[in-house]
Design an enzyme around this catalytic site. Structure first.
Site, short mmCIF file in Angstrom:
data_model
loop_
_atom_site.label_atom_id
_atom_site.label_comp_id
_atom_site.label_asym_id
_atom_site.label_seq_id
_atom_site.Cartn_x
_atom_site.Cartn_y
_atom_site.Cartn_z
N ASP A 35 0.82 -1.21 0.00
CA ASP A 35 0.00 0.00 0.00
C ASP A 35 0.86 1.27 0.00
O ASP A 35 1.94 1.29 0.61
CB ASP A 35 -0.89 -0.03 1.25
CG ASP A 35 -2.04 0.96 1.16
OD1 ASP A 35 -2.30 1.47 0.06
OD2 ASP A 35 -2.67 1.23 2.20
N GLY A 38 0.41 5.43 -4.53
CA GLY A 38 -0.13 6.73 -4.96
C GLY A 38 0.46 7.86 -4.11
O GLY A 38 0.94 8.87 -4.66
N ARG A 39 0.44 7.68 -2.79
CA ARG A 39 0.98 8.74 -1.91
C ARG A 39 2.47 8.94 -2.11
O ARG A 39 2.97 10.05 -2.09
CB ARG A 39 0.68 8.38 -0.44
CG ARG A 39 -0.72 8.78 -0.01
CD ARG A 39 -1.09 8.14 1.28
NE ARG A 39 -1.40 6.73 1.11
CZ ARG A 39 -1.53 5.85 2.10
NH1 ARG A 39 -1.37 6.24 3.34
NH2 ARG A 39 -1.85 4.60 1.85
N ARG A 48 0.30 9.39 -10.04
CA ARG A 48 0.12 8.16 -9.24
C ARG A 48 0.67 6.92 -9.96
O ARG A 48 1.19 6.01 -9.33
CB ARG A 48 -1.37 7.95 -8.95
CG ARG A 48 -1.97 8.97 -8.00
CD ARG A 48 -3.45 8.71 -7.81
NE ARG A 48 -3.70 7.35 -7.37
CZ ARG A 48 -3.65 6.95 -6.09
NH1 ARG A 48 -3.37 7.81 -5.15
NH2 ARG A 48 -3.89 5.71 -5.78
N SER A 80 -7.14 -5.18 -5.70
CA SER A 80 -8.32 -5.63 -4.96
C SER A 80 -9.57 -5.47 -5.83
O SER A 80 -9.55 -4.74 -6.83
CB SER A 80 -8.48 -4.82 -3.67
OG SER A 80 -8.95 -3.52 -3.98
N ASN A 83 -10.33 -1.94 -6.37
CA ASN A 83 -9.48 -1.12 -7.24
C ASN A 83 -10.11 -0.79 -8.61
O ASN A 83 -9.69 0.16 -9.27
CB ASN A 83 -8.10 -1.77 -7.44
CG ASN A 83 -7.22 -1.67 -6.21
OD1 ASN A 83 -6.34 -2.51 -5.98
ND2 ASN A 83 -7.44 -0.65 -5.38
N ARG A 86 -11.22 2.84 -9.36
CA ARG A 86 -10.27 3.93 -9.65
C ARG A 86 -10.43 4.41 -11.09
O ARG A 86 -11.00 3.70 -11.91
CB ARG A 86 -8.85 3.43 -9.42
CG ARG A 86 -8.63 3.09 -7.98
CD ARG A 86 -7.20 2.85 -7.69
NE ARG A 86 -7.05 2.59 -6.27
CZ ARG A 86 -5.92 2.57 -5.63
NH1 ARG A 86 -4.80 2.79 -6.28
NH2 ARG A 86 -5.86 2.34 -4.34
N GLU A 217 0.34 -12.94 12.65
CA GLU A 217 0.88 -11.76 13.33
C GLU A 217 0.79 -10.62 12.32
O GLU A 217 1.11 -10.80 11.13
CB GLU A 217 2.35 -11.98 13.71
CG GLU A 217 2.59 -13.02 14.77
CD GLU A 217 2.05 -12.60 16.14
OE1 GLU A 217 1.93 -11.39 16.41
OE2 GLU A 217 1.74 -13.51 16.93
C1 FPP Z 1 -1.59 0.22 -3.65
O1 FPP Z 1 -1.18 1.55 -3.60
C2 FPP Z 1 -1.06 -0.48 -4.84
C3 FPP Z 1 -1.79 -0.94 -5.89
C4 FPP Z 1 -3.26 -0.75 -5.96
C5 FPP Z 1 -1.18 -1.59 -7.09
C6 FPP Z 1 0.02 -2.44 -6.81
C7 FPP Z 1 0.50 -3.10 -8.05
C8 FPP Z 1 1.79 -3.37 -8.33
C9 FPP Z 1 2.89 -3.02 -7.40
C10 FPP Z 1 2.19 -4.06 -9.61
C11 FPP Z 1 1.35 -5.25 -9.97
C12 FPP Z 1 2.06 -6.18 -10.85
C13 FPP Z 1 1.86 -7.54 -10.89
C14 FPP Z 1 2.72 -8.38 -11.73
C15 FPP Z 1 0.82 -8.24 -10.15
P1 FPP Z 1 -2.28 2.71 -3.67
O2 FPP Z 1 -2.41 3.16 -5.08
O3 FPP Z 1 -3.54 2.24 -3.02
O4 FPP Z 1 -1.61 3.86 -2.82
P2 FPP Z 1 -2.36 5.00 -2.01
O5 FPP Z 1 -3.01 4.31 -0.82
O6 FPP Z 1 -1.25 5.91 -1.60
O7 FPP Z 1 -3.34 5.63 -2.92
#
Ligand code: FPP
Length: 249
Positions: A35, A38-39, A48, A80, A83, A86, A217
């Site tokens: 997580d 984006g931030r 982002r 998720s 997601n 978005r 945990e």
């Molecule tokens: C959460 O940060 C991250 C995601 C929703 C996407 C993560 C995906 C990858 C790292 C690559 C995926 C690649 C494969 C091969 C599966 P956020 O955008 O929710 O951050 P925020 O809470 O700051 O908005």
């Protein structure tokens, strides 16, 4: 500057590694909620999507050092069911990263390291091209005997439970048992995670592995996912071990 910070991480990781009792309690299965992409990006004045690219690099490194630490299972929450809400450009950018990650080169590296790939979640919702790429990654790594990496995509813990209950009730003629239920979860065949890590300072499960994390945990860090590194991973392992030793004494 970059070299200095890499050296500091390496040095920190080595120090933490030495504090861990490698014959003591350690998790076989670590689940990570990646997580804060984006931030991480907005704080740097970047779009982002740049955060997701940096997040993919952190993910690649994490797979490497988890393999070096001889972890058996690593589950990464990559996308998720929530997601999809978005903006389309962001969703498309994340899906593109799946394509960018699953190249021949990466699959070759995974095979050299005996790493098996699996996807958990409802992959049917992705476009045919993305599904093909996922299936190919699973296929070419299927005989590997080392660590298994589960990528949770279009995954939601509640849907996982409902789907498992539905199939269990139909296939078992209404009879209910923990084993029959667990064998129908997406994670069937994997032990439940003993350690669950979430980055970015958020302290919620957000529907991730709801049933499977019952005894896990939980370990949180304020670092955003793109800044996750080996030293933080070993810190989580070390704290996991301290908690387990305390609980058993
Ligand atoms: C959460 O940060 C991250 C995601 C929703 C996407 C993560 C995906 C990858 C790292 C690559 C995926 C690649 C494969 C091969 C599966 P956020 O955008 O929710 O951050 P925020 O809470 O700051 O908005």
């Amino acid at each position: 500057m970059l070299l200095w910070s890499k050296w500091k991480t390496r040095y920190g990781a080595e120090r933490l590694k030495r504090r861990i009792d490698w014959s003591g309690p350690l998790p076989q299965h670590v689940a990570i909620m990646m997580d804060g992409n984006g931030r991480w990006a907005t704080r740097r004045g970047l779009p982002r999507t740049a955060g997701h690219v940096a997040g993919m690099h952190a993910m690649r490194e994490t797979i490497r050092f988890c393999h070096q630490a001889q972890l058996r299972y690593l589950t990464l929450y990559a996308f998720s069911t929530e997601n999809w809400k978005r903006p389309k450009e962001e969703v498309d950018a994340i899906i593109r990263l799946v394509h960018e990650f699953m190249t021949e080169r990466t699959l070759g590296e995974l095979n050299r390291n005996q790493i098996k790939v699996s996807f958990i979640g409802d992959t049917a919702k992705f476009d045919p091209d993305t599904r093909r790429i996922m299936e190919q990654a699973v296929h070419v790594t299927r005989f590997n005997m080392g660590m298994t990496v589960n990528f949770a995509v279009n995954y939601g813990g509640r849907s996982d439970i409902v789907r498992a209950v539905k199939t269990m009730v139909t296939e078992e003629n209404g009879s209910v048992s923990i084993d029959a239920f667990e064998s129908r979860l997406y994670t069937s065949g994997c032990p439940n995670p003993e350690l669950l890590i979430r980055t970015s300072g958020e302290k919620r499960l957000s529907g991730f592995l709801l049933w499977q994390s019952a005894q896990a945990e939980l370990w949180f860090t304020d670092e955003m996912w793109p800044s996750f590194n080996e030293a933080l991973f070993y810190q989580a392992l070390y704290e996991y071990q301290c908690r387990k030793v305390r609980a058993n004494s």
